[in-house]
Design a protein around this motif. Structure first.
Motif, PDB file in Angstrom:
ATOM      1  N   TRP A 247      64.938  41.687  13.485  1.00 25.23           N
ATOM      2  CA  TRP A 247      65.486  40.625  12.973  1.00 25.23           C
ATOM      3  C   TRP A 247      64.751  39.614  12.521  1.00 25.23           C
ATOM      4  N   GLY A 248      63.491  39.950  12.036  1.00 21.63           N
ATOM      5  CA  GLY A 248      62.516  38.957  11.975  1.00 21.63           C
ATOM      6  C   GLY A 248      62.721  38.156  10.597  1.00 21.63           C
ATOM      7  N   ASP A 249      63.426  38.832   9.655  1.00 22.62           N
ATOM      8  CA  ASP A 249      64.013  37.865   8.614  1.00 22.62           C
ATOM      9  C   ASP A 249      65.273  37.077   8.317  1.00 22.62           C
ATOM     10  N   THR A 250      65.911  37.173   9.549  1.00 17.97           N
ATOM     11  CA  THR A 250      67.073  36.550   9.888  1.00 17.97           C
ATOM     12  C   THR A 250      67.081  35.182   9.062  1.00 17.97           C
ATOM     13  N   SER A 251      68.004  34.615   8.347  1.00 17.32           N
ATOM     14  CA  SER A 251      68.155  33.174   7.590  1.00 17.32           C
ATOM     15  C   SER A 251      69.548  33.258   7.257  1.00 17.32           C
ATOM     16  N   LEU A 252      69.678  31.926   6.578  1.00 18.62           N
ATOM     17  CA  LEU A 252      70.867  31.644   5.804  1.00 18.62           C
ATOM     18  C   LEU A 252      70.922  32.211   4.324  1.00 18.62           C
ATOM     19  N   ALA A 253      71.479  33.148   3.848  1.00 21.76           N
ATOM     20  CA  ALA A 253      71.513  33.745   2.407  1.00 21.76           C
ATOM     21  C   ALA A 253      72.730  34.356   2.062  1.00 21.76           C
ATOM     22  N   ASP A 254      72.678  34.652   0.760  1.00 17.47           N
ATOM     23  CA  ASP A 254      73.852  35.409   0.227  1.00 17.47           C
ATOM     24  C   ASP A 254      74.157  36.650   0.833  1.00 17.47           C
ATOM     25  N   PRO A 255      75.418  36.897   1.528  1.00 16.37           N
ATOM     26  CA  PRO A 255      75.538  38.160   2.275  1.00 16.37           C
ATOM     27  C   PRO A 255      75.055  39.330   1.366  1.00 16.37           C
ATOM     28  N   ALA A 256      75.053  39.448  -0.080  1.00 21.08           N
ATOM     29  CA  ALA A 256      74.403  40.543  -0.664  1.00 21.08           C
ATOM     30  C   ALA A 256      72.981  40.968  -0.144  1.00 21.08           C
ATOM     31  N   VAL A 257      72.385  40.069   0.509  1.00 21.47           N
ATOM     32  CA  VAL A 257      71.115  40.745   0.912  1.00 21.47           C
ATOM     33  C   VAL A 257      71.244  41.595   2.101  1.00 21.47           C
ATOM     34  N   ASP A 258      72.410  41.583   3.015  1.00 14.63           N
ATOM     35  CA  ASP A 258      72.476  42.704   3.893  1.00 14.63           C
ATOM     36  C   ASP A 258      73.531  43.806   3.644  1.00 14.63           C
ATOM     37  N   LEU A 259      74.319  43.452   2.423  1.00 14.20           N
ATOM     38  CA  LEU A 259      75.086  44.700   1.726  1.00 14.20           C
ATOM     39  C   LEU A 259      74.291  45.755   0.968  1.00 14.20           C
ATOM     40  N   MET A 260      73.031  45.313   0.787  1.00 13.07           N
ATOM     41  CA  MET A 260      72.329  46.358   0.251  1.00 13.07           C
ATOM     42  C   MET A 260      72.430  47.885   1.000  1.00 13.07           C
ATOM     43  N   ILE A 261      72.552  47.640   2.317  1.00 11.06           N
ATOM     44  CA  ILE A 261      72.611  48.934   3.165  1.00 11.06           C
ATOM     45  C   ILE A 261      73.703  49.684   2.645  1.00 11.06           C
ATOM     46  N   ALA A 262      74.843  49.143   2.140  1.00  5.93           N
ATOM     47  CA  ALA A 262      76.102  49.807   1.801  1.00  5.93           C
ATOM     48  C   ALA A 262      75.700  51.031   0.450  1.00  5.93           C
ATOM     49  N   PHE A 263      74.725  50.448   0.034  1.00  3.91           N
ATOM     50  CA  PHE A 263      74.362  51.113  -1.459  1.00  3.91           C
ATOM     51  C   PHE A 263      73.247  52.057  -1.353  1.00  3.91           C
ATOM     52  N   ALA A 264      72.257  51.554  -0.595  1.00  3.26           N
ATOM     53  CA  ALA A 264      71.129  52.546  -0.167  1.00  3.26           C
ATOM     54  C   ALA A 264      71.441  53.739   0.907  1.00  3.26           C
ATOM     55  N   GLY A 265      72.306  53.371   1.747  1.00  2.00           N
ATOM     56  CA  GLY A 265      72.598  54.254   2.766  1.00  2.00           C
ATOM     57  C   GLY A 265      73.680  55.328   2.561  1.00  2.00           C
ATOM     58  N   PHE A 266      74.441  54.978   1.755  1.00  2.00           N
ATOM     59  CA  PHE A 266      75.829  55.619   1.664  1.00  2.00           C
ATOM     60  C   PHE A 266      76.353  55.929   0.193  1.00  2.00           C
ATOM     61  N   ASP A 267      77.331  56.707  -0.132  1.00  4.05           N
ATOM     62  CA  ASP A 267      77.920  56.882  -1.160  1.00  4.05           C
ATOM     63  C   ASP A 267      79.418  57.687  -1.075  1.00  4.05           C
ATOM     64  N   GLY A 268      80.083  57.706  -2.016  1.00  3.90           N
ATOM     65  CA  GLY A 268      81.331  58.436  -1.831  1.00  3.90           C
ATOM     66  C   GLY A 268      82.114  57.852  -0.869  1.00  3.90           C
ATOM     67  N   PRO A 269      82.842  58.824  -0.106  1.00  3.18           N
ATOM     68  CA  PRO A 269      83.896  58.359   0.881  1.00  3.18           C
ATOM     69  C   PRO A 269      83.193  57.599   2.066  1.00  3.18           C
ATOM     70  N   ALA A 270      81.825  57.569   2.370  1.00  5.05           N
ATOM     71  CA  ALA A 270      81.043  56.797   3.238  1.00  5.05           C
ATOM     72  C   ALA A 270      81.129  55.299   2.934  1.00  5.05           C
ATOM     73  N   ARG A 271      80.720  55.206   1.662  1.00  8.19           N
ATOM     74  CA  ARG A 271      80.534  53.861   1.128  1.00  8.19           C
ATOM     75  C   ARG A 271      82.069  53.073   0.891  1.00  8.19           C
ATOM     76  N   ALA A 272      83.023  54.005   0.751  1.00  7.92           N
ATOM     77  CA  ALA A 272      84.351  53.556   0.648  1.00  7.92           C
ATOM     78  C   ALA A 272      84.737  53.186   2.131  1.00  7.92           C
ATOM     79  N   ALA A 273      84.232  53.957   3.347  1.00  6.00           N
ATOM     80  CA  ALA A 273      84.525  53.224   4.435  1.00  6.00           C
ATOM     81  C   ALA A 273      83.932  52.101   4.901  1.00  6.00           C
ATOM     82  N   PHE A 274      82.774  51.945   4.351  1.00  5.68           N
ATOM     83  CA  PHE A 274      81.889  50.785   4.716  1.00  5.68           C
ATOM     84  C   PHE A 274      82.886  49.509   3.886  1.00  5.68           C
ATOM     85  N   VAL A 275      83.349  49.616   2.727  1.00 10.04           N
ATOM     86  CA  VAL A 275      84.048  48.587   2.056  1.00 10.04           C
ATOM     87  C   VAL A 275      85.280  48.174   2.643  1.00 10.04           C
TER      88      VAL A 275
END
Length: 325
Positions: A247-275
Motif C-alpha cells: 500500500w505504499g502508493d495509497t492516496s486520494l485519487a480518482d477511483p479509476a486508479v484502482d479499477l485498472m485491476i478489472a481490466f488488466a486482470g479479468f475479461d468476459g464473465p469475470a469482469r462482469a462479476a467485478f462490475v
C-alpha cells in the motif's frame, strides 16, 4: 504482507535502480531482537525486494517491511496510517501492522512487521485458460475484488484519508492524459524490443484517453498500485482473494486508479462479476482505468523483460491484451 509466492520482484529495470540503503538480515536481526524480545530467537531471512522497500521474514509467521529508498518515506507513512485506520474496515485481508519499529542509528527509517498473508500472486495464475484458476475461480476472485474496492472507495474513507493528511494523486495516475503518454511510451518500448506486436485496440485506448479532459468525478481513497502482483489468491476448488498488499502508493485519487485491476486482470464473465460487485463505472472512468492498466502493466512487463522471470513477462503480455478489450 504477502505469503507464499511464485514470482519474485525484479530488483531493477533499465533505469540504473539501486537502493539508497542496503537492508540485510545481519543488519536488522539485532534491532528486531532488541525491540521485540519475543521474536529474538527466530531466524531472519530475505523474503522479497521491490523498488522502494525490502521485506524480510522473521520466522515462518512474520514479515517486516523496511524502506531502502528515501523517496518511499512519505508513502511508507501513508501506508502505515491507512492500514491501521482503514484496514480493519475492509472486507478482504490486508497487512495488519503488529510490530512498529523505532528508528535506530543502524535503521534510521521507520519499519514495521505484520503476519504473513497466504496465497500466490494473481500474476502467477493462468487467467486466460482453465489452468490454476478456472472460469469459476476467476469470477469469484473478480467479484471479491469489486466488492473490496466498492468499500475502499466509500466517501467516509476519503474523509479519513483527508484527516490523515494523504495527498491528492501524488504520482499522477489520476490524470488520464498523463497515463496515456506513459502507456504510449512504454508500449513503444515493448514493441521496439520485439515483445509486443501491433494491436489496433491498444492504440485506440491510448489515443482516446489522451483526449479526455480529466478525471471523471471526485477523488476517493485508493490503494494506488493495484496491479497483478499486489493481489494474493488462494487457488483451489473454491478460489478466494487472500490478501491485498503493498500500500505504499495509497492516496486520494480518482477511483479509476484502482479499477485498472478489472481490466488488466479479468475479461468476459469475470469482469462482469467485478462490475456487478463494484457498481456502475461509467464509460469515461472505464477508459481511464483501461489506459492506467496499460501504463502500469507495460511497466511491469518491461521490468520482467529486463530481469525476469519469464512467467511475469507472459502474464504482462496477456494482461495488456485484456486491458484493451
Amino acid at each position: 504482507m504477502r505469503g507464499a509466492q511464485l514470482l519474485t520482484m525484479p530488483s531493477a529495470v533499465s533505469t540504473g535502480w539501486v537502493p539508497d540503503r542496503e537492508i540485510t538480515p545481519e543488519l536488522v536481526a539485532p534491532v528486531i531482537a532488541a525491540q521485540f524480545p519475543g521474536l529474538a530467537q527466530l531466524p531472519v531471512m530475505v523474503f522479497d525486494q521491490g523498488w522502494d522497500n525490502a521485506v524480510l521474514a522473521v520466522g515462518d509467521r512474520w514479515l517486516f517491511r523496511f524502506i531502502h529508498r528515501a523517496i518511499a518515506l512519505d508513502g511508507a507513512r501513508r501506508e502505515l496510517d491507512v492500514l491501521r485506520e482503514v484496514g480493519p474496515h475492509l472486507p478482504l485481508p490486508v497487512p495488519r501492522p503488529r510490530f512498529i519499529g523505532r528508528p535506530t542509528p543502524e535503521l534510521p527509517w521507520p519499519f514495521w512487521g505484520a503476519e504473513r498473508l497466504p496465497g500466490v500472486e494473481l500474476a502467477s495464475l493462468d487467467l486466460t485458460g482453465v489452468g490454476a484458476l478456472g472460469a469459476a475461480g476467476r469470477a469469484e476472485v473478480a467479484g471479491e475484488l469489486g466488492g473490496f474496492l466498492r468499500e475502499l472507495h466509500r466517501p467516509e474513507h476519503a474523509v479519513t484519508a483527508g484527516r490523515l493528511g494523504l495527498p491528492v494523486d501524488p504520482v499522477g495516475r489520476g490524470d488520464p492524459r498523463r497515463q496515456s503518454a506513459r502507456a504510449a511510451e512504454r508500449i513503444a518500448e515493448l514493441r521496439a524490443a520485439g515483445l509486443l506486436g501491433a494491436d489496433r485496440e491498444v492504440d485506440e485506448v491510448v489515443a482516446a484517453a489522451a483526449a479526455l479532459d480529466g478525471p471523471a468525478g471526485p477523488v476517493g481513497l485508493v490503494h494506488g498500485d493495484l496491479h497483478l502482483r499486489h493481489v494474493l489468491v488462494s487457488p483451489g476448488a473454491v478460489s478466494h482473494v487472500s490478501g491485498v498488499i503493498d500500500w505504499g502508493d495509497t492516496s486520494l485519487a480518482d477511483p479509476a486508479v484502482d479499477l485498472m485491476i478489472a481490466f488488466a486482470g479479468f475479461d468476459g464473465p469475470a469482469r462482469a462479476a467485478f462490475v456487478e460487485a463494484y457498481g456502475q463505472i461509467g464509460d469515461v472512468r472505464a477508459l481511464h482505468a483501461r489506459v492506467t492498466a496499460l501504463a502500469v502493466t507495460a511497466a511491469l512487463t518491461l521490468g520482467a523483460a529486463a530481469t525476469g522471470p519469464p512467467a511475469l513477462l507472459a502474464a504482462g503480455i496477456a494482461a495488456l491484451a485484456r486491458a484493451a478489450r
